[in-house]
Design a protein around this motif. Structure first.
Motif, PDB file in Angstrom:
ATOM      1  N   VAL A  36       0.841  -1.201   0.000  1.00  0.00           N
ATOM      2  CA  VAL A  36       0.000   0.000   0.000  1.00  0.00           C
ATOM      3  C   VAL A  36       0.875   1.249   0.000  1.00  0.00           C
ATOM      4  O   VAL A  36       0.612   2.210  -0.730  1.00  0.00           O
ATOM      5  N   ASP A  37       1.932   1.261   0.804  1.00  0.00           N
ATOM      6  CA  ASP A  37       2.847   2.407   0.826  1.00  0.00           C
ATOM      7  C   ASP A  37       3.532   2.590  -0.527  1.00  0.00           C
ATOM      8  O   ASP A  37       3.693   3.707  -1.012  1.00  0.00           O
ATOM      9  N   HIS A  38       3.915   1.478  -1.124  1.00  0.00           N
ATOM     10  CA  HIS A  38       4.649   1.509  -2.395  1.00  0.00           C
ATOM     11  C   HIS A  38       3.776   2.053  -3.542  1.00  0.00           C
ATOM     12  O   HIS A  38       4.207   2.885  -4.325  1.00  0.00           O
ATOM     13  N   LEU A  39       2.547   1.551  -3.635  1.00  0.00           N
ATOM     14  CA  LEU A  39       1.682   1.927  -4.748  1.00  0.00           C
ATOM     15  C   LEU A  39       0.653   2.997  -4.392  1.00  0.00           C
ATOM     16  O   LEU A  39      -0.015   3.529  -5.275  1.00  0.00           O
ATOM     17  N   GLY A  40       0.528   3.317  -3.116  1.00  0.00           N
ATOM     18  CA  GLY A  40      -0.536   4.195  -2.643  1.00  0.00           C
ATOM     19  C   GLY A  40      -0.583   5.555  -3.299  1.00  0.00           C
ATOM     20  O   GLY A  40      -1.644   6.012  -3.732  1.00  0.00           O
ATOM     21  N   LEU A  60      -5.488   8.218  -9.415  1.00  0.00           N
ATOM     22  CA  LEU A  60      -6.525   7.729 -10.322  1.00  0.00           C
ATOM     23  C   LEU A  60      -7.874   8.332  -9.946  1.00  0.00           C
ATOM     24  O   LEU A  60      -8.125   8.653  -8.788  1.00  0.00           O
ATOM     25  N   SER A  61      -8.773   8.419 -10.923  1.00  0.00           N
ATOM     26  CA  SER A  61     -10.133   8.881 -10.626  1.00  0.00           C
ATOM     27  C   SER A  61     -10.872   7.769  -9.875  1.00  0.00           C
ATOM     28  O   SER A  61     -10.438   6.607  -9.869  1.00  0.00           O
ATOM     29  N   ASN A  62     -11.984   8.123  -9.272  1.00  0.00           N
ATOM     30  CA  ASN A  62     -12.757   7.131  -8.516  1.00  0.00           C
ATOM     31  C   ASN A  62     -13.219   5.985  -9.412  1.00  0.00           C
ATOM     32  O   ASN A  62     -13.206   4.826  -8.999  1.00  0.00           O
ATOM     33  N   ALA A  63     -13.647   6.295 -10.623  1.00  0.00           N
ATOM     34  CA  ALA A  63     -14.114   5.245 -11.534  1.00  0.00           C
ATOM     35  C   ALA A  63     -12.984   4.302 -11.924  1.00  0.00           C
ATOM     36  O   ALA A  63     -13.173   3.077 -11.967  1.00  0.00           O
ATOM     37  N   GLU A  64     -11.802   4.859 -12.202  1.00  0.00           N
ATOM     38  CA  GLU A  64     -10.656   4.018 -12.558  1.00  0.00           C
ATOM     39  C   GLU A  64     -10.221   3.156 -11.386  1.00  0.00           C
ATOM     40  O   GLU A  64      -9.905   1.973 -11.545  1.00  0.00           O
ATOM     41  N   ARG A  65     -10.203   3.746 -10.193  1.00  0.00           N
ATOM     42  CA  ARG A  65      -9.803   3.004  -8.999  1.00  0.00           C
ATOM     43  C   ARG A  65     -10.792   1.869  -8.716  1.00  0.00           C
ATOM     44  O   ARG A  65     -10.395   0.762  -8.365  1.00  0.00           O
ATOM     45  N   ARG A  66     -12.088   2.158  -8.898  1.00  0.00           N
ATOM     46  CA  ARG A  66     -13.116   1.137  -8.672  1.00  0.00           C
ATOM     47  C   ARG A  66     -12.974  -0.002  -9.681  1.00  0.00           C
ATOM     48  O   ARG A  66     -13.069  -1.176  -9.327  1.00  0.00           O
ATOM     49  N   LEU A  85       0.582  -2.445 -11.404  1.00  0.00           N
ATOM     50  CA  LEU A  85       1.629  -1.893 -12.280  1.00  0.00           C
ATOM     51  C   LEU A  85       1.244  -2.016 -13.749  1.00  0.00           C
ATOM     52  O   LEU A  85       1.493  -1.100 -14.540  1.00  0.00           O
ATOM     53  N   ALA A  86       0.629  -3.137 -14.133  1.00  0.00           N
ATOM     54  CA  ALA A  86       0.196  -3.308 -15.518  1.00  0.00           C
ATOM     55  C   ALA A  86      -0.888  -2.294 -15.883  1.00  0.00           C
ATOM     56  O   ALA A  86      -0.865  -1.708 -16.967  1.00  0.00           O
ATOM     57  N   TYR A  87      -1.812  -2.061 -14.967  1.00  0.00           N
ATOM     58  CA  TYR A  87      -2.878  -1.089 -15.229  1.00  0.00           C
ATOM     59  C   TYR A  87      -2.301   0.311 -15.345  1.00  0.00           C
ATOM     60  O   TYR A  87      -2.676   1.069 -16.233  1.00  0.00           O
ATOM     61  N   LEU A  88      -1.381   0.647 -14.457  1.00  0.00           N
ATOM     62  CA  LEU A  88      -0.780   1.981 -14.492  1.00  0.00           C
ATOM     63  C   LEU A  88       0.084   2.177 -15.738  1.00  0.00           C
ATOM     64  O   LEU A  88       0.125   3.267 -16.296  1.00  0.00           O
ATOM     65  N   SER A  89       0.753   1.125 -16.182  1.00  0.00           N
ATOM     66  CA  SER A  89       1.599   1.275 -17.370  1.00  0.00           C
ATOM     67  C   SER A  89       0.768   1.445 -18.637  1.00  0.00           C
ATOM     68  O   SER A  89       1.182   2.148 -19.551  1.00  0.00           O
ATOM     69  N   THR A  90      -0.418   0.834 -18.692  1.00  0.00           N
ATOM     70  CA  THR A  90      -1.276   1.020 -19.860  1.00  0.00           C
ATOM     71  C   THR A  90      -1.949   2.394 -19.837  1.00  0.00           C
ATOM     72  O   THR A  90      -2.320   2.923 -20.869  1.00  0.00           O
ATOM     73  N   ARG A  91      -2.114   2.938 -18.673  1.00  0.00           N
ATOM     74  CA  ARG A  91      -2.788   4.226 -18.505  1.00  0.00           C
ATOM     75  C   ARG A  91      -1.872   5.392 -18.847  1.00  0.00           C
ATOM     76  O   ARG A  91      -2.325   6.440 -19.289  1.00  0.00           O
TER      77      ARG A  91
END
Length: 150
Positions: free
Chosen positions: A8-12, A18-24, A143-149
């Motif tokens: 959580v600290d690493h990726l938090g 991210l927006s609420n919709a993306e996070r959800r 990480l995969a989601y963030l790299s595509t974003r």
């Protein structure tokens, strides 16, 4: 749990951008994968640390009354193991009467076998918990989601 806090600290900070919709969307996808992983682990009758569940007591009155089903055969299904989105993220847990049964087995509590039966101390069998593979899967999916974003 310390590994999860470090994750959580690493990726938090990155995930908070991210927006609420993306996070959800991301959390629900990860939650579904974790629920499937938990179901597989419960099917194989293993605790999150890889050790086998303590087997149930052997009761055999006659050949016809032998218990043939594995423990927790029904409660691992999506009907009982629910996924819920909260403000903090995702919660995976059991609902209804199954919740009480799962709690007794998760922590090794005392409970009655039947409503008028004797009280029994159940062995602790961890139904829900994070394995090292699940923590790595969460990290890689984030990480995969963030790299595509980006």
């Amino acid at each position: 749990m310390a590994d999860l806090d470090a994750l959580v600290d690493h990726l938090g900070t990155t995930l908070n951008q991210l927006s609420n919709a993306e996070r959800r969307k991301l959390s629900m996808a990860i939650g579904r994968k974790i629920r499937a992983s938990q179901k597989t682990r419960i099917t194989t009758q293993k605790n999150p640390d890889g050790s086998a569940y303590i087997p149930r007591k052997f009761r055999l009155r006659n050949k016809r009354d032998k218990i043939k089903n594995k423990m927790f055969n029904l409660i691992k299904n999506a009907k009982y193991m629910r996924l819920q989105h909260t403000e903090q993220g995702i919660a995976i847990g059991f609902v209804g009467r199954v919740s009480r049964i799962a709690t007794v087995h998760q922590y090794g509590l005392r409970d009655r076998v039947s409503s008028d039966g004797p009280q029994v101390k159940y062995a602790a069998r961890e139904l829900l918990g994070f394995t090292p593979q699940e923590i790595a899967m969460i990290e890689s999916d984030c990480l995969a989601y963030l790299s595509t974003r980006l």
